[in-house]
Motif scaffolding. Structure first.
Motif, PDB file in Angstrom:
ATOM      1  N   LYS A 131       1.437   4.596  -2.460  1.00 16.37           N
ATOM      2  CA  LYS A 131       1.273   6.141  -2.848  1.00 16.37           C
ATOM      3  C   LYS A 131       2.854   6.418  -2.756  1.00 16.37           C
ATOM      4  O   LYS A 131       3.442   7.630  -3.090  1.00 16.37           O
ATOM      5  CB  LYS A 131       1.072   5.704  -1.395  1.00 16.37           C
ATOM      6  N   GLU A 147       0.866  -1.626   0.311  1.00 13.89           N
ATOM      7  CA  GLU A 147      -0.252  -0.347   0.315  1.00 13.89           C
ATOM      8  C   GLU A 147       1.243   0.608  -0.247  1.00 13.89           C
ATOM      9  O   GLU A 147      -0.011   1.989  -0.654  1.00 13.89           O
ATOM     10  CB  GLU A 147      -0.725   0.255   1.292  1.00 13.89           C
ATOM     11  N   GLU A 148       1.873   1.105   0.871  1.00 13.61           N
ATOM     12  CA  GLU A 148       2.824   2.161   1.290  1.00 13.61           C
ATOM     13  C   GLU A 148       3.407   2.320  -0.943  1.00 13.61           C
ATOM     14  O   GLU A 148       3.499   3.974  -0.784  1.00 13.61           O
ATOM     15  CB  GLU A 148       3.803   2.352   1.930  1.00 13.61           C
TER      16      GLU A 148
END
Length: 168
Positions: free
Chosen positions: A53, A49-50
């Protein structure tokens, strides 16, 4: 030649697939896909997820090293195709090696896949699994779900067949 220090032909391979009929495993593709995600997150500390981003340059670097690793495993699979224990190893694809003659179609005694020893076929299959690990890593980085993997695969397979019918 493939890395013989890390051979896998001696691994104990359980028949987990038979658990499908027992209902213990209901979605084998999901199990494989999520097992790879788990090792990346909980052993190697990746946070997909990071990663999504982060600037694309970071994702690009992740893709680059996974692509390189996948290609490296493909090269190891090519060596394993020649039998790294009991066969001719990299001579299967190296025309300059004297044993390469053993694989040519014009050779009436040409080696076939069925001539490989059991431990050499296991090594080859394990190299293919290693390729899959790195492909799955890139899919996880892109946020692909098991459902997307399944549905996108079938859609793309259908399109590839249709392209052939259209004279692609």
């Amino acid at each position: 030649m493939a890395n013989t220090d890390n051979t896998c032909s001696n691994l104990k391979i359980e028949d987990l697939y038979s658990q499908l009929s027992e209902g213990t495993i209901t979605n084998p593709l999901h199990e494989l896909f999520m097992l790879q995600k788990d090792i990346q997150e909980n052993v190697y500390d990746y946070d997909f997820e990071e990663l999504r981003k982060s600037p694309l340059s970071i994702m690009k670097d992740f893709f680059m090293w996974n692509t390189h690793a996948q290609a490296d495993e493909a090269h190891e699979a090519m060596d394993a195709l020649g039998g790294i224990h009991d066969g001719i190893g990299s001579a299967v694809w190296k025309p300059w090696k004297k044993d390469n003659i053993k694989v040519h179609a014009f050779n009436p005694e040409a080696l076939t896949f069925n001539d490989l020893s059991e431990r050499d076929t296991v090594e080859l299959k394990m190299e293919l699994i290693d390729e899959l690990h790195f492909l799955f890593n890139k899919m996880h980085a892109a946020g692909m779900t098991t459902e997307e993997l399944f549905n996108f695969y079938f859609a793309k397979n259908k399109e590839n067949r249709d392209r052939q019918k259209r004279g692609y």
